[in-house]
Write a protein that holds these residues in place. Structure first.
Motif, mmCIF file in Angstrom:
data_model
loop_
_atom_site.group_PDB
_atom_site.id
_atom_site.type_symbol
_atom_site.label_atom_id
_atom_site.label_comp_id
_atom_site.label_asym_id
_atom_site.label_seq_id
_atom_site.Cartn_x
_atom_site.Cartn_y
_atom_site.Cartn_z
ATOM 1 N N PHE A 494 0.676 -1.577 -0.088
ATOM 2 C CA PHE A 494 0.309 -0.060 -0.081
ATOM 3 C C PHE A 494 0.761 1.246 -0.257
ATOM 4 O O PHE A 494 1.968 1.529 1.079
ATOM 5 N N SER A 495 -0.087 2.073 -0.572
ATOM 6 C CA SER A 495 1.571 3.212 -0.913
ATOM 7 C C SER A 495 0.419 4.599 -0.044
ATOM 8 O O SER A 495 0.955 5.543 -0.015
ATOM 9 N N GLY A 496 -0.555 4.357 0.336
ATOM 10 C CA GLY A 496 -1.360 5.122 0.603
ATOM 11 C C GLY A 496 -1.855 4.668 2.411
ATOM 12 O O GLY A 496 -1.161 4.409 3.285
ATOM 13 N N ASP A 497 -2.428 5.278 3.167
ATOM 14 C CA ASP A 497 -3.525 4.643 4.188
ATOM 15 C C ASP A 497 -3.614 3.657 3.987
ATOM 16 O O ASP A 497 -4.803 3.091 3.767
ATOM 17 N N ILE A 498 -3.864 2.770 5.773
ATOM 18 C CA ILE A 498 -4.898 1.518 6.005
ATOM 19 C C ILE A 498 -4.945 2.340 7.424
ATOM 20 O O ILE A 498 -4.672 2.369 8.402
ATOM 21 N N SER A 499 -6.845 2.417 7.604
ATOM 22 C CA SER A 499 -7.729 2.472 7.970
ATOM 23 C C SER A 499 -8.528 1.099 8.880
ATOM 24 O O SER A 499 -9.208 0.993 7.796
ATOM 25 N N ALA A 500 -8.013 0.579 10.166
ATOM 26 C CA ALA A 500 -8.910 -0.531 10.093
ATOM 27 C C ALA A 500 -9.636 -0.159 11.865
ATOM 28 O O ALA A 500 -8.485 0.747 12.199
ATOM 29 N N ASN A 509 4.825 -4.245 6.440
ATOM 30 C CA ASN A 509 6.269 -3.517 6.783
ATOM 31 C C ASN A 509 5.803 -2.851 5.680
ATOM 32 O O ASN A 509 5.123 -2.216 4.893
ATOM 33 N N GLY A 510 5.921 -1.874 6.417
ATOM 34 C CA GLY A 510 6.183 -0.170 6.211
ATOM 35 C C GLY A 510 6.575 0.874 6.772
ATOM 36 O O GLY A 510 7.589 0.570 7.321
ATOM 37 N N THR A 511 6.801 1.596 6.356
ATOM 38 C CA THR A 511 7.432 3.414 6.648
ATOM 39 C C THR A 511 5.979 3.646 8.049
ATOM 40 O O THR A 511 6.988 4.481 9.144
ATOM 41 N N THR A 512 5.188 3.872 7.551
ATOM 42 C CA THR A 512 4.728 4.801 9.026
ATOM 43 C C THR A 512 3.131 3.862 9.001
ATOM 44 O O THR A 512 2.415 3.333 7.931
ATOM 45 N N ILE A 513 3.259 3.259 10.613
ATOM 46 C CA ILE A 513 0.987 2.519 10.497
ATOM 47 C C ILE A 513 0.763 2.895 11.384
ATOM 48 O O ILE A 513 1.383 3.381 12.591
ATOM 49 N N THR A 514 -0.135 3.564 11.059
ATOM 50 C CA THR A 514 -1.417 4.673 12.501
ATOM 51 C C THR A 514 -2.214 3.435 12.882
ATOM 52 O O THR A 514 -2.547 3.195 11.709
#
Length: 662
Positions: A494-500, A509-514
């Motif tokens: 994913f290149s954008g945001d993940i909302s869950a 794996n990624g740069t930012t997990i919010t």
């Protein structure tokens, strides 16, 4: 018959009557001096015999000298009146209250002869000849209904009149129980109006004032006008009196499906076409028309412009002969003493011509009994009929299917709800007048506005834009989304945001997990990160855990909390106040252990001074921890080289050792 005054009716009977005419052409009025001649043709039949359910056009042919240009489709209304200038008191045979005549004479009231619209024109010098038709010509357009079916015939009639801007009078009486089960697709408005009239034993025509009327037929109809032998030039009986006792209604012309009522031979049978007929309608027609009769004639008469097509009238005819020429038996001889016999007939076709004077021709046509019983077809007619039966015709509906040179194959539902057009360039499927499925072969583009469903659908290529709503999505065995919105995938980028709300299992794996909560498991043991007060935590069970947070008690800062059942302890940084230790009970020392209990604070400002209370370190009355330990019999030493803090018992036993990093 159009209503006229008693003065007008009385003057029509005079031998010295004098007509004056005028015509309204567009916005101009042309008087008698401008009008060369005109002819008005009215008809209730399209064939050679009596019919019902017709909606025939009236035709005007007028020649006049123009004062200016006449626009396309201009409205022309011819008028006719009688000149009363020569009327004397001795000639006044009508009541005083009806004598609405000017003292100086002049025309009577003006009688309109119809409302017509220019169709074609010819010019010779300054004289123009116009061919015009009445307003029913505008009804020759396809009928597209917006009504919900089944619906009443009255509602269909009103919708057509509303679309065309027509008005109708009280003669239009439609049985309120008659309905159309489905929309009449493939018919023009004029055809549908004729079918509705036929179901009600009538025909349709536009009156002299432009208002639509029904001409209702009945066996009990009485004459509305009586002609004497002085009112016509000649009359010819073209066939014996025609009487109807049987009605056959065709509701399917392709398969020749009919309803019947009454009995009689071919000559006494009235054939009617009504696509939406029922047996009840057929029975009602027979009850109304059983015994209806008329004499087929061809008559040249003096002009009586108030007569309408469909009017029943009587006429006198001299049929007397000498005694010597009488061949019938006495009991069968019904000739009156004066030789004048009164007959009754109907105007099925009439032509009124004005050229200085007014004359009229009346026809009531019929086929002979032999033509009715034994229709003889020539070889050409027979061949044409054979071709007509087997050929598929353009623009003719076959159970909703029409072939057209312009559109190709057109399939339309009877009520107009849906329509499908197929040809080599375009496939267009319309619902309620809007395109639901459209394929343009030239542009190679397919447009669909509905819902796509399939038990086993296979797609290739690229799907772009839009939304998937409802159902399940399955791509191979590695990716699926069920009805509840649960998605399963082997991996994802994913290149954008993940909302869950919940993320379970696997690796991210990624740069930012919010998120509000990130944890290794929903069960114990687990580790978790949260944006609440317990920001980093490790749980062995619900009662055994370690927590790190970025603020704490008593001052804002950071803390590390230990929980074991009902026991808890914490280490916190109180900003400039130093490092705090908290526990459930008092501070005790056991062998190799340091146990912190209660809320007696231990904080470190520097290792030279350890205070035993959570108070201001500047208070001189407080003793150092070392002094307090000495009073209690303990010895506390600190080696600055090894940076070891050691505590000994009274007997010199090493109780605890803490390495203090730089």
């Amino acid at each position: 018959m159009y209503p006229i005054s008693n003065v007008f009716a009385g003057y029509l009977r005079r031998r010295d009557r004098e007509f004056v005419v005028r015509a309204a052409v567009g916005g101009e009025i042309y008087e008698s001096a401008d009008i060369v001649e005109f002819e008005v043709e009215n008809s209730l039949t399209l064939g050679e015999q009596f019919e019902i359910g017709t909606a025939c056009l009236s035709k005007l042919t007028i020649t006049l000298r123009l004062q200016g240009d006449v626009p396309s489709n201009a409205r022309i209304v011819p008028f006719l009146a009688l000149n009363t200038a020569g009327l004397t008191w001795m000639d006044a045979v009508f009541p005083w209250e009806d004598a609405n005549i000017a003292w100086e004479g002049g025309p009577t009231d003006w009688l309109p002869l119809g409302e017509f619209y220019v169709d074609s024109r010819e010019r010779t010098g300054d004289v123009w000849k116009f061919t015009c038709y009445d307003k029913l010509v505008w009804a020759d357009t396809p009928y597209l209904s917006s009504l919900s079916y089944p619906t009443s015939m009255q509602a269909v009639w009103d919708e057509i009149c509303g679309q065309l801007g027509y008005s109708y009078d009280s003669s239009v009486v439609i049985n309120p129980a008659y309905q159309l089960q489905a929309g009449p697709v493939g018919y023009s408005m004029r055809q549908v109006m004729g079918y509705i009239a036929a179901a009600n034993a009538a025909s349709v025509f536009a009156g002299k004032d432009g208002v639509l009327r029904f001409k209702r037929f009945s066996a009990a109809a009485a004459p509305v006008f009586d002609m004497t032998t002085a009112d016509y030039v000649r009359v010819k009986e073209t066939n014996p009196v025609r009487t109807f006792s049987r009605v056959v209604v065709t509701y399917d012309t392709e398969d020749k499906l009919t309803y019947e009522a009454g009995v009689g031979d071919e000559a006494s049978t009235l054939y009617v076409e009504i696509p939406f007929a029922t047996q009840a309608m057929t029975d009602a027609l027979h009850a109304t028309l059983d015994g209806f009769s008329y004499m087929p004639i061809d008559m040249d008469a003096r002009g009586f412009p108030q007569l309408d097509q469909g009017d029943v009238f009587s006429f006198e005819q001299y049929v007397g002969h000498s005694w010597e020429g009488t061949l019938t038996p006495w009991q069968d001889t019904l000739t009156p003493w004066n030789g004048i016999v009164v007959y009754q007939t109907i105007i099925l076709h009439q032509v009124m011509s004005f050229k200085g004077g007014l004359k009229m021709r009346i026809e009531a046509r019929s086929t002979s009994d032999q033509q009715s019983e034994f229709p003889v077809e020539g070889s050409l007619t027979k061949r044409v009929n054979q071709i007509s039966q087997s050929a598929v015709k353009y623009d003719k509906p076959y159970y909703g299917v029409t072939n057209s040179r312009t559109s190709g194959i057109v399939v339309q539902r009877e009520d107009g709800k849906s329509k499908l057009t197929l040809n080599s360039d375009v496939m267009d499927w319309q619902v309620d007048g809007s395109s639901a499925l459209h394929y343009d072969a030239i542009a190679n583009r397919l447009k669909f506005t509905g819902t796509l469903e399939g038990v086993d659908g296979k797609f290739s290529g690229t799907v772009e834009g839009g939304r998937f709503i409802g159902g399940e999505i399955q791509i191979g065995s590695s990716f699926s989304v069920n009805n509840a919105g649960h998605m399963r995938a082997v991996g994802a980028e994913f290149s954008g945001d993940i909302s869950a709300s919940v993320i379970t299992g696997g690796a991210i794996n990624g740069t930012t997990i919010t998120g509000s909560l990130i944890q290794t498991s929903t069960a114990y043991p687990r580790a978790a990160m949260s944006s609440t007060d317990r920001m980093f935590s490790v749980w062995a069970s619900a009662s055994n855990s370690i927590h790190m947070k970025s603020y704490g008690f008593p001052a804002a800062g950071a803390s590390l909390d230990f929980v074991d059942g009902s026991q808890n302890a914490s280490i916190s940084l109180g900003g400039s106040s130093g490092l705090y230790f908290y526990g459930s009970d008092g501070l005790t020392f056991e062998a190799d252990n340091i146990r912190l209990s209660g809320y007696n604070a231990v904080y470190v400002i520097d290792w030279a001074q350890l205070k035993n209370a959570q108070t201001d370190v500047s208070m001189a009355s407080e003793l150092s921890l070392k002094a307090n330990l000495s009073e209690a019999g303990y010895n506390l030493t600190f080696d600055s080289t090894s940076r070891n803090l050691k505590m000994y018992s009274k007997s010199g036993v090493l109780l605890a050792q803490v390495n203090i990093p730089k």
